[in-house]
Design a protein around this motif. Structure first.
Motif, PDB file in Angstrom:
ATOM      1  N   LEU A 111      -3.881  -0.009  -4.461  1.00 35.22           N
ATOM      2  CA  LEU A 111      -2.652   0.399  -3.812  1.00 35.22           C
ATOM      3  C   LEU A 111      -2.868   1.446  -2.733  1.00 35.22           C
ATOM      4  O   LEU A 111      -2.054   1.587  -1.835  1.00 35.22           O
TER       5      LEU A 111
ATOM      6  N   ARG B 219      -4.992   3.093   0.428  1.00 34.49           N
ATOM      7  CA  ARG B 219      -5.938   2.764   1.507  1.00 34.49           C
ATOM      8  C   ARG B 219      -6.025   3.929   2.451  1.00 34.49           C
ATOM      9  O   ARG B 219      -5.140   4.629   2.675  1.00 34.49           O
TER      10      ARG B 219
ATOM     11  N   ASN C 202       0.158   4.948   1.650  1.00 37.38           N
ATOM     12  CA  ASN C 202      -0.763   5.576   2.595  1.00 37.38           C
ATOM     13  C   ASN C 202      -0.619   7.094   2.527  1.00 37.38           C
ATOM     14  O   ASN C 202       0.486   7.607   2.348  1.00 37.38           O
TER      15      ASN C 202
ATOM     16  N   THR D 163       0.820  -1.206   0.000  1.00 37.80           N
ATOM     17  CA  THR D 163       0.000   0.000   0.000  1.00 37.80           C
ATOM     18  C   THR D 163       0.857   1.261   0.000  1.00 37.80           C
ATOM     19  O   THR D 163       2.011   1.244   0.411  1.00 37.80           O
TER      20      THR D 163
ATOM     21  N   ASP E  87      -8.535  -5.855  -2.679  1.00 38.17           N
ATOM     22  CA  ASP E  87      -7.196  -5.934  -2.091  1.00 38.17           C
ATOM     23  C   ASP E  87      -6.090  -5.519  -3.045  1.00 38.17           C
ATOM     24  O   ASP E  87      -4.970  -5.277  -2.615  1.00 38.17           O
TER      25      ASP E  87
END
Length: 78
Positions: free
Chosen positions: A76, A78, A22, A20, A73
């Motif tokens: 990339l 979140r 963020n 991910t 899922d």
């Protein structure tokens, strides 16, 4: 009277274990349009600094946009 806008920030971090990227926004950056403007300006500035022409950016977005959308899922962000 202060006509100067407040400074705002976006912090990007990676989590390679979770696959991910963020984003953390400063408390005074609530407007989604303003967030989008800042992020897109940073993206286009980066592309220009890398010497990518307009067609290369169009092809990059066209080829990879689906990786960044949806609630699955494979997303990339979140």
């Amino acid at each position: 009277m202060n006509d100067k806008p407040e400074d705002k920030s976006i912090e990007l971090t990676t989590d390679y274990d979770a696959h991910t990227i963020n984003m953390k926004f400063s408390d005074n950056l609530k407007d989604d349009r303003e967030r989008g403007y800042i992020l897109s300006a940073a993206f286009f500035s980066f592309c220009a600094a890398q010497g990518l022409d307009k067609q290369a950016v169009i092809e990059m977005v066209s080829s990879h946009y689906d990786q960044f959308t949806g609630d699955n899922d494979s997303s990339l962000f979140r």
